[in-house]
Each structure stands twice: as structure tokens, then as C-alpha cells.
Write a protein that holds these residues in place. Structure first.
Motif, PDB file in Angstrom:
ATOM      1  N   TYR A  45       0.811  -1.211   0.000  1.00  0.00           N
ATOM      2  CA  TYR A  45       0.000   0.000   0.000  1.00  0.00           C
ATOM      3  C   TYR A  45       0.850   1.269   0.000  1.00  0.00           C
ATOM      4  O   TYR A  45       0.313   2.366  -0.129  1.00  0.00           O
ATOM      5  CB  TYR A  45      -0.918   0.001   1.221  1.00  0.00           C
ATOM      6  CG  TYR A  45      -1.961  -1.092   1.189  1.00  0.00           C
ATOM      7  CD1 TYR A  45      -3.254  -0.846   0.737  1.00  0.00           C
ATOM      8  CD2 TYR A  45      -1.647  -2.382   1.607  1.00  0.00           C
ATOM      9  CE1 TYR A  45      -4.208  -1.849   0.706  1.00  0.00           C
ATOM     10  CE2 TYR A  45      -2.594  -3.393   1.572  1.00  0.00           C
ATOM     11  CZ  TYR A  45      -3.877  -3.118   1.120  1.00  0.00           C
ATOM     12  OH  TYR A  45      -4.813  -4.122   1.089  1.00  0.00           O
ATOM     13  N   GLY A  46       2.137   1.134   0.187  1.00  0.00           N
ATOM     14  CA  GLY A  46       2.996   2.309   0.172  1.00  0.00           C
ATOM     15  C   GLY A  46       4.442   1.908   0.337  1.00  0.00           C
ATOM     16  O   GLY A  46       4.785   1.119   1.234  1.00  0.00           O
ATOM     17  N   LEU A  87     -14.601   1.170  13.795  1.00  0.00           N
ATOM     18  CA  LEU A  87     -13.362   0.480  13.476  1.00  0.00           C
ATOM     19  C   LEU A  87     -13.297   0.205  11.983  1.00  0.00           C
ATOM     20  O   LEU A  87     -14.225  -0.341  11.402  1.00  0.00           O
ATOM     21  CB  LEU A  87     -13.271  -0.828  14.264  1.00  0.00           C
ATOM     22  CG  LEU A  87     -13.148  -0.674  15.784  1.00  0.00           C
ATOM     23  CD1 LEU A  87     -13.310  -2.027  16.463  1.00  0.00           C
ATOM     24  CD2 LEU A  87     -11.836  -0.028  16.170  1.00  0.00           C
ATOM     25  N   ILE A  88     -12.194   0.593  11.386  1.00  0.00           N
ATOM     26  CA  ILE A  88     -12.017   0.506   9.944  1.00  0.00           C
ATOM     27  C   ILE A  88     -11.261  -0.767   9.594  1.00  0.00           C
ATOM     28  O   ILE A  88     -10.251  -1.093  10.219  1.00  0.00           O
ATOM     29  CB  ILE A  88     -11.226   1.719   9.427  1.00  0.00           C
ATOM     30  CG1 ILE A  88     -11.828   3.025   9.952  1.00  0.00           C
ATOM     31  CG2 ILE A  88     -11.180   1.725   7.904  1.00  0.00           C
ATOM     32  CD1 ILE A  88     -10.938   4.222   9.731  1.00  0.00           C
ATOM     33  N   MET A  95      -5.393   2.228   2.653  1.00  0.00           N
ATOM     34  CA  MET A  95      -5.578   3.020   1.439  1.00  0.00           C
ATOM     35  C   MET A  95      -5.995   4.456   1.740  1.00  0.00           C
ATOM     36  O   MET A  95      -6.091   5.278   0.832  1.00  0.00           O
ATOM     37  CB  MET A  95      -6.613   2.355   0.523  1.00  0.00           C
ATOM     38  CG  MET A  95      -6.136   1.058  -0.098  1.00  0.00           C
ATOM     39  SD  MET A  95      -7.278   0.400  -1.354  1.00  0.00           S
ATOM     40  CE  MET A  95      -8.651  -0.107  -0.307  1.00  0.00           C
ATOM     41  N   SER A  96      -6.255   4.758   3.025  1.00  0.00           N
ATOM     42  CA  SER A  96      -6.662   6.106   3.400  1.00  0.00           C
ATOM     43  C   SER A  96      -5.464   7.050   3.336  1.00  0.00           C
ATOM     44  O   SER A  96      -4.324   6.649   3.567  1.00  0.00           O
ATOM     45  CB  SER A  96      -7.243   6.123   4.816  1.00  0.00           C
ATOM     46  OG  SER A  96      -8.372   5.294   4.898  1.00  0.00           O
ATOM     47  N   PHE A 112       6.350  12.059  10.329  1.00  0.00           N
ATOM     48  CA  PHE A 112       5.454  11.438  11.313  1.00  0.00           C
ATOM     49  C   PHE A 112       4.045  11.301  10.747  1.00  0.00           C
ATOM     50  O   PHE A 112       3.424  10.235  10.831  1.00  0.00           O
ATOM     51  CB  PHE A 112       5.434  12.275  12.585  1.00  0.00           C
ATOM     52  CG  PHE A 112       4.372  11.876  13.571  1.00  0.00           C
ATOM     53  CD1 PHE A 112       4.542  10.768  14.388  1.00  0.00           C
ATOM     54  CD2 PHE A 112       3.191  12.607  13.672  1.00  0.00           C
ATOM     55  CE1 PHE A 112       3.556  10.393  15.296  1.00  0.00           C
ATOM     56  CE2 PHE A 112       2.198  12.237  14.573  1.00  0.00           C
ATOM     57  CZ  PHE A 112       2.386  11.129  15.380  1.00  0.00           C
ATOM     58  N   LEU A 113       3.519  12.358  10.161  1.00  0.00           N
ATOM     59  CA  LEU A 113       2.163  12.335   9.622  1.00  0.00           C
ATOM     60  C   LEU A 113       2.016  11.296   8.512  1.00  0.00           C
ATOM     61  O   LEU A 113       0.967  10.661   8.377  1.00  0.00           O
ATOM     62  CB  LEU A 113       1.778  13.725   9.115  1.00  0.00           C
ATOM     63  CG  LEU A 113       1.598  14.806  10.189  1.00  0.00           C
ATOM     64  CD1 LEU A 113       1.475  16.186   9.550  1.00  0.00           C
ATOM     65  CD2 LEU A 113       0.382  14.514  11.054  1.00  0.00           C
ATOM     66  N   SER A 114       3.072  11.105   7.732  1.00  0.00           N
ATOM     67  CA  SER A 114       3.001  10.137   6.640  1.00  0.00           C
ATOM     68  C   SER A 114       2.945   8.700   7.144  1.00  0.00           C
ATOM     69  O   SER A 114       2.595   7.790   6.389  1.00  0.00           O
ATOM     70  CB  SER A 114       4.204  10.309   5.706  1.00  0.00           C
ATOM     71  OG  SER A 114       5.402   9.870   6.332  1.00  0.00           O
ATOM     72  N   GLN A 115       3.284   8.492   8.413  1.00  0.00           N
ATOM     73  CA  GLN A 115       3.271   7.149   8.992  1.00  0.00           C
ATOM     74  C   GLN A 115       1.908   6.768   9.568  1.00  0.00           C
ATOM     75  O   GLN A 115       1.707   5.602   9.924  1.00  0.00           O
ATOM     76  CB  GLN A 115       4.318   7.060  10.111  1.00  0.00           C
ATOM     77  CG  GLN A 115       5.753   7.168   9.640  1.00  0.00           C
ATOM     78  CD  GLN A 115       6.717   7.197  10.819  1.00  0.00           C
ATOM     79  OE1 GLN A 115       6.428   7.756  11.880  1.00  0.00           O
ATOM     80  NE2 GLN A 115       7.876   6.592  10.641  1.00  0.00           N
ATOM     81  N   LEU A 116       0.981   7.703   9.680  1.00  0.00           N
ATOM     82  CA  LEU A 116      -0.264   7.447  10.394  1.00  0.00           C
ATOM     83  C   LEU A 116      -1.318   6.781   9.511  1.00  0.00           C
ATOM     84  O   LEU A 116      -1.608   7.227   8.408  1.00  0.00           O
ATOM     85  CB  LEU A 116      -0.820   8.751  10.963  1.00  0.00           C
ATOM     86  CG  LEU A 116       0.085   9.462  11.969  1.00  0.00           C
ATOM     87  CD1 LEU A 116      -0.624  10.673  12.549  1.00  0.00           C
ATOM     88  CD2 LEU A 116       0.531   8.520  13.087  1.00  0.00           C
TER      89      LEU A 116
END
Length: 232
Positions: A45-46, A87-88, A95-96, A112-116
């Protein structure tokens, strides 16, 4: 798809408790199963998530529901308590989009934000909270971080985020007790709830501990009561 796991059945039962309770007004959804977590590779996914893995405890407690959650509030003259959780499924969560790397004030903030990766949110009420897994490579247990519209800060991390001192599995266990009561995550964070800015969360949690023993008399809330007292 295989039958429900023990943990899936516990959470389905918990949802039914909310749905069928005459002392709660609720909107509930979610029973369809998706793929198991063992079929998910985060790096698919990334590229930045290469080396991220799910622990054995996560694999054993993961819920395969496409989505499961409820928004609710007490009725019938009880102390006013509100809550929500949603809960997702991890396939959708992965994919969010991240919560906005452009909002990062520093390169550390942006990284940090890219890891969430979001795992819990409040789509029905629009309350604005989300709980995230921090997708870090080569760690034993992935961290959980919480964000809502409150003014929280834990330097050097971006404003609006606070680390939770529980694992993903413990998060799911806590949901069985709290049913997603607004602010419950603060009971598992290094934070004081005594200030004026925390009054809404503080009052909601106090009311939860007054009302829930009557609504769900077979549950033990002493651990949550101790955690709240430690933060006042």
C-alpha cells in the motif's frame, strides 16, 4: 470465510448490547466480514511502509469486519453520556490518505504524519476524532496515536496528536468496556484532564462511570475509574 473468531464474537456481542439497550439511543452498523489480516502486506500500500509488520498479537485479535461501530447517547434520565466508534478494516485503512503532511511544520512532522494509518473514527456524529496506527518499520508493536478537535500537544510531534500507552489489542479490549465513550482514549495517555480545556471529556467520562454500572451491571469499571482519578 471462516466462522467468527472469539474476539470478533465479543465485539459483535458488544455492538448488540448497544443496539438493543433501552437506555441508549444509537445508530449501529457493521457485520460483513472482509479478508483476514494475514493476507495484508503493508508495503503493498505504500513504499514507505516497507519493513512494517503486524505482531502475532495483532494477527490474533484483528477484526475482519468491513466496518463495525456505533454512535450513541444515554436516555431515560441517566447521566448524559455520548460516544462513538467506527473500526475501519485494515484494507481500507491502509488506502486512506495520511492526515495531511502539508500541515507539518518541520520535516519530522511531515515524516510522522506520513506514517499514520487510521483505525477508528467518528463518521456519524462528525465529532472529529481519529485513532491511528503509526506504521514504523522493524518495531515489535506499532504505536497508537489519538487526535481530536481538542488542543493537545506532545512535542516534538505535531499539535493535535497524543500517543496512547496501549497496544492495538488493548485498544480493542478497552472498547468492549467504554463502547467508544468520547474521550476514553485519554485514560490511556500521559495527560491531565483537570484543566478547563478538558472539561467536556472529563465530564463525559465521569458520567460514563456513573451510568455504565447501571446499564452494563456485569462489567467491572474499577480500572477505568482509577485511570480517571489519576488524571484529575
Amino acid at each position: 470465510m471462516s466462522p467468527l473468531t472469539q474476539n470478533e464474537q465479543l465485539h459483535l456481542n458488544s455492538l448488540e448490547e448497544v443496539k438493543n439497550c433501552s437506555l441508549l439511543e444509537s445508530q449501529c452498523s457493521g457485520t460483513t466480514l472482509d479478508r483476514p489480516l494475514t493476507n495484508i502486506s503493508p508495503e503493498e500500500y505504500g513504499e514507505s511502509w516497507e519493513g512494517v509488520h503486524f505482531s502475532e498479537s495483532m494477527l490474533s485479535s484483528y477484526l475482519r469486519f468491513y466496518e463495525i461501530g456505533a454512535a450513541w447517547r444515554t436516555v431515560g434520565g441517566l447521566s448524559d453520556v455520548k460516544g462513538e466508534y467506527s473500526l475501519i478494516n485494515f484494507h481500507d485503512a491502509l488506502m486512506s490518505s495520511d492526515p495531511g503532511t502539508e500541515q507539518g511544520q518541520t520535516a519530522f512532522h511531515q515524516a510522522f504524519l506520513s506514517q499514520l494509518c487510521p483505525i477508528d473514527r467518528s463518521p456519524r456524529s462528525g465529532a472529529g476524532f481519529q485513532t491511528y496506527l503509526r506504521m514504523q518499520a522493524e518495531v515489535d508493536e506499532l504505536e497508537l496515536w489519538y487526535s481530536d478537535i481538542a488542543d493537545i500537544e506532545q512535542p516534538p510531534y505535531p499539535p493535535g496528536f497524543i500517543k496512547l500507552d496501549i497496544s492495538y489489542c488493548e485498544y480493542l479490549d478497552a472498547l468492549l468496556l467504554t463502547k467508544g465513550t468520547y474521550g476514553w482514549q485519554y485514560l490511556f495517555a500521559d495527560i491531565s484532564l483537570s484543566g478547563k480545556g478538558s472539561s467536556d471529556s472529563r465530564n463525559n467520562l465521569k458520567n460514563m462511570l456513573r451510568a455504565f454500572p447501571e446499564i452494563f451491571p456485569d462489567r467491572d469499571y474499577s480500572s477505568l475509574r482509577d485511570r480517571l482519578e489519576a488524571r484529575l
